[in-house]
Write an enzyme that holds these catalytic residues in place. Structure first.
Site, PDB file in Angstrom:
ATOM      1  N   HIS A 164       0.827  -1.218   0.000  1.00  0.00           N
ATOM      2  CA  HIS A 164       0.000   0.000   0.000  1.00  0.00           C
ATOM      3  C   HIS A 164       0.862   1.270   0.000  1.00  0.00           C
ATOM      4  CE1 HIS A 164      -2.634   3.201   1.378  1.00  0.00           C
ATOM      5  NE2 HIS A 164      -1.984   3.233   2.535  1.00  0.00           N
ATOM      6  N   HIS A 193       4.635   6.592   5.069  1.00  0.00           N
ATOM      7  CA  HIS A 193       3.552   7.384   5.656  1.00  0.00           C
ATOM      8  C   HIS A 193       2.778   6.685   6.776  1.00  0.00           C
ATOM      9  CE1 HIS A 193       0.652   5.366   2.847  1.00  0.00           C
ATOM     10  NE2 HIS A 193      -0.208   5.641   3.813  1.00  0.00           N
ATOM     11  N   GLU A 211       2.359   5.677  12.600  1.00  0.00           N
ATOM     12  CA  GLU A 211       1.033   5.369  13.121  1.00  0.00           C
ATOM     13  C   GLU A 211       0.824   3.865  13.348  1.00  0.00           C
ATOM     14  OE1 GLU A 211      -0.516   7.709  14.232  1.00  0.00           O
ATOM     15  OE2 GLU A 211      -2.524   6.966  14.625  1.00  0.00           O
ATOM     16  N   ASP A 212       1.349   3.045  12.450  1.00  0.00           N
ATOM     17  CA  ASP A 212       0.986   1.619  12.488  1.00  0.00           C
ATOM     18  C   ASP A 212       2.101   0.655  12.866  1.00  0.00           C
ATOM     19  OD1 ASP A 212      -1.508   2.374  11.740  1.00  0.00           O
ATOM     20  OD2 ASP A 212      -1.258   1.925   9.614  1.00  0.00           O
ATOM     21  N   ASP A 257      -2.808   8.667  -0.568  1.00  0.00           N
ATOM     22  CA  ASP A 257      -3.163   7.567   0.338  1.00  0.00           C
ATOM     23  C   ASP A 257      -4.645   7.225   0.167  1.00  0.00           C
ATOM     24  OD1 ASP A 257      -3.032   5.812   2.578  1.00  0.00           O
ATOM     25  OD2 ASP A 257      -3.713   7.428   3.894  1.00  0.00           O
ATOM     26  N   ASP A 273     -24.564  22.062 -19.991  1.00  0.00           N
ATOM     27  CA  ASP A 273     -23.112  22.170 -19.862  1.00  0.00           C
ATOM     28  C   ASP A 273     -22.455  20.810 -19.665  1.00  0.00           C
ATOM     29  OD1 ASP A 273     -24.333  21.773 -17.535  1.00  0.00           O
ATOM     30  OD2 ASP A 273     -23.241  23.276 -16.402  1.00  0.00           O
TER      31      ASP A 273
HETATM   32 MN    MN Z   1      -2.116   4.630   4.273  1.00  0.00          MN
END
Ligand code: MN
Length: 717
Positions: free
Chosen positions: A48, A72, A76-77, A139, A260
């Site tokens: 990911h 990223h 956090e993980d 993400d 449009d």
């Molecule tokens: Mn992520």
């Protein structure tokens, strides 16, 4: 490893001289840290972040952003820390990953639909570096692309709605227009697959059925303008399935009625050329009535200039056309940039031009979201770097100016909450009322019915609402005190001159002073605006007395307080303002001999406390309410002293206490059992005595009693 190869190849195309080793190092680090973690689709988790990096690379971002994308989710993980990343990849990367992690944490807050606008602002405000937001968007895009891995349809739907409300608008036209459209299309598929299918078919039918496509129309328009001798730049696009659907819903029209499906912008050099273009196009095609707007002769309030028209274009399709000069176009864009430069502090000078562009475009997104009809329009918008967004306990977002405190927050929630706030919990922890809030904080206000706004709050609040409420309260409170004081002063003169005081006589002066009611007169006297004797003279113009011929006394509170009062017979306390009610505080039960202080209390006059009473802390901020007082010599009144007594729980113990007190000249006026266990009794006993010396005698006698544990003067209630 093919995903790494792909990534490196993508970067090399636009950055041939980049260092692949650092990217590979990040790749290996993420793979190691996410080891053993899997996505709901079952594939290894690390794929990911690498896919997110691929998206960012396709946006031709710098290597720092790409590494940030790879890492990223590590803070956090996984067990990776900010310091780990800083050591291995440098402070820039660590800061950026930290920023993305903050957004991820905020993301988990559930929000009501109407909060979307504020949430977008929050994300903007939190993305101090715009690259943080870019990674977050990439993400989200990858998560949307791989949504099939999520089994529950309602979860897919919830995430899709959130993406539509928050992330697609943010992605719009950040140079990554295609990502905004992809996000919307992916969401559309989840939220309303039938509508999407139907519009897809309609568009296909339109093209196959001989309808013109964008490039055909651009070519035709270009030819017409060229024939007319006009040099113009033409851009155009077909609206997306999702935006078509939104418009169908908003206007409640069928697909065929939409004017449009395609929109075009024609840019020329001079203002005259705009009208020339308009004339040429209207000469060639029918214009749709009611769709023409000339914002060149009448610019919008924000300065926006352009001509809008809708025509039955080539092959009789309705198309939207906007005509403007290049200068008008740039002006609209630079207007926002100029706004940013103007609003920014010293920091903004360090921001390079690229960042201005990002920002400007972000602002355009938000603006566009509010007026989706104005397809190409840019306008000036407020920047969010000077705002702070905080959550209520229920998850609502409240927008405050930067530097706002819990008190500002409380007043923003409701003025009653502000008036009664005694404390605040920020992110679950008790925080001082003056602590500054930061983006994403969750704030819970603690209130108490007895609390009133404190004048000290005025020193740190930043919102006008908080400030005005605090001021209003202080003003009212002062007025109340002035009324009490003023009334006491005029009553005293009445007494001195031998008249009975009456409210009616004061009412008689209202017309003269042009005031509404008696309280206004008292307030004016109390605040020193009126001299009390002048008011008296006005009521009794013919009255003559020695006292009145004396120069008027200076009536301010301080001098009044120093003057011993002797006009009213013996008073137990010296230094009081005559006419003001006086009573002894129940918290400390002052006795003659104690050092004391008076506190002016709205509506109840002066309350006498011992100088060491804890209650006085509540008045620390209002010195104007303090009155220097002392015990009068004349006082012979008995007073009540409060004792806290602990003794063994034995038969006859209570009888012993009352006997001892009575034998020492005291008199029990009140008795309260505070606590009773098998072994002890703890009780409060109020004893009538003449002064502290007397009470001390009683205490000494009690202490000498068998089965007595302790005796002391009670403090507090
Ligand atoms: Mn992520």
């Amino acid at each position: 490893m093919s995903e790494l190869r792909n990534l490196l190849d993508t970067i090399e195309v636009y950055k041939p001289d980049f260092d692949p080793e650092i990217v590979e190092k990040a790749y290996l680090y993420a793979k190691e840290k996410h080891e053993g973690q899997f996505r709901s689709s079952g594939e290894p988790y690390y794929l990911h972040p690498v896919a997110v990096a691929q998206i960012v690379a396709e946006m031709k971002m710098d290597v720092t952003t790409i590494i940030t994308a790879i890492l990223h989710d590590t803070i956090e993980d996984t067990d990776a820390t900010f310091d780990d990343l800083k050591e291995k990849f440098g402070k820039d990367v660590a800061d950026l990953v930290d920023g993305v992690s903050k957004l991820t944490r905020i993301e988990s807050q559930t929000l009501e639909g109407k909060q979307a606008e504020n949430f977008r602002k929050l994300l903007l405000a939190m993305s101090e570096d715009i690259r943080v937001l870019l990674v977050k968007l990439a993400d989200r895009l990858h998560n949307m692309r791989t949504m099939g891995g999520i089994k529950k349809p309602e979860k897919r739907r919830r995430i899709s709605l959130e993406t539509l409300e928050i992330y697609a608008p943010l992605a719009e036209r950040i140079g990554i227009h295609c990502i905004k459209e992809e996000l919307e299309d992916l969401c559309f598929e989840q939220v309303n697959p039938e509508a999407r299918e139907s519009i897809t078919n309609r568009l296909a039918y339109l093209r196959d059925g001989g309808g013109a496509v964008v490039n055909d129309i651009i070519a035709e328009l270009a030819n017409i303008l060229k024939d007319a001798g006009i040099d113009a730049e033409i851009k155009g696009r077909e609206k997306t399935r999702y935006s078509i659907w939104k418009k169908m819903q908003r206007k409640n029209v069928a697909f065929e009625q939409l004017s449009d499906i395609m929109a075009f912008r024609i840019m020329v050099e001079k203002v005259e050329d705009c009208y020339l273009v308009l004339g040429t196009i209207h000469g060639k095609y029918h214009s749709v009535p009611g769709r023409f707007k000339d914002y060149i002769s009448t610019p919008k309030p924000n300065g926006y200039k352009s001509i809008h028209t809708t025509i039955m274009g080539p092959r009789r399709q309705r198309i939207e056309v906007q005509i403007k000069t290049k200068e008008m176009h740039d002006e609209a864009e630079l207007g926002v940039a100029a706004h940013w430069a103007y609003k920014g502090d010293g920091q903004s000078k360090n921001r390079d031009v690229t960042k201005y562009r990002w920002l400007r475009e972000l602002l355009e997104i938000l603006e566009q979201e509010q007026k989706p009809e104005d397809f190409w329009e840019h306008t000036k918008l407020e920047l969010f770097q000077d705002r702070v967004f905080v959550f209520t306990p229920k998850g609502d977002l409240i927008e405050l100016p930067n530097g706002a405190t819990s008190v500002d927050f409380a007043y923003a929630v409701h003025s009653d909450v502000g008036d009664k706030c005694v404390g605040a919990k920020v992110n679950g922890r008790i925080a001082p009322l003056n602590s500054r809030l930061t983006n994403g904080d969750q704030v819970e206000v603690i209130t108490a019915k007895t609390q009133n706004p404190s004048p000290t709050w005025e020193r740190f609040v930043v919102t006008g609402k908080a400030r005005s409420h605090i001021r209003k309260y202080i003003r009212n409170q002062q007025r109340d005190e002035f009324i009490i004081l003023g009334r006491a002063m005029i009553q005293k003169i009445f007494r001195q001159e031998g008249y009975d005081f009456s409210e009616k006589s004061i009412t008689g002066t209202l017309k003269h002073y042009k005031l509404e009611n008696n309280e206004d007169v008292y307030a004016n006297i109390g605040s020193g605006m009126f001299v009390a004797r002048d008011v008296f003279k006005l009521i009794f113009p013919s009255h003559k007395s020695d006292t009145l011929s004396r120069p008027p006394e200076h009536m301010d509170q301080a001098t009044m307080a120093e003057r011993p009062d002797n006009s009213d017979g013996p008073m137990p306390i010296k230094g009081l303002i005559s006419g003001m009610a006086m009573h002894f505080a129940r918290c400390c039960h002052p006795l003659k001999g104690d050092r004391i202080v008076g506190i002016i209390t709205t509506g109840t006059g002066v309350t006498i406390h011992t100088i060491d009473c804890d209650t006085l802390e509540n008045f620390a901020d209002t010195p104007e309410r303090w009155l220097d007082v002392s015990w009068g010599d004349e006082s012979k009144d008995l007073q009540v002293g409060r004792l806290l007594i602990t003794m063994a729980n034995e038969a006859g113990a209570l009888g012993t206490i009352s006997t001892v007190i009575a034998r020492n000249g005291g008199d029990i006026t009140n008795f309260k059992l505070k606590n009773r266990t098998i072994d002890f009794w703890e009780m409060i006993v109020d004893v009538c005595v003449t002064d502290t010396k007397h009470l001390n005698n009683v205490i000494a006698a009690l202490r000498a009693t068998p089965s007595m544990i302790s005796v002391a003067r009670a403090c507090g209630n």
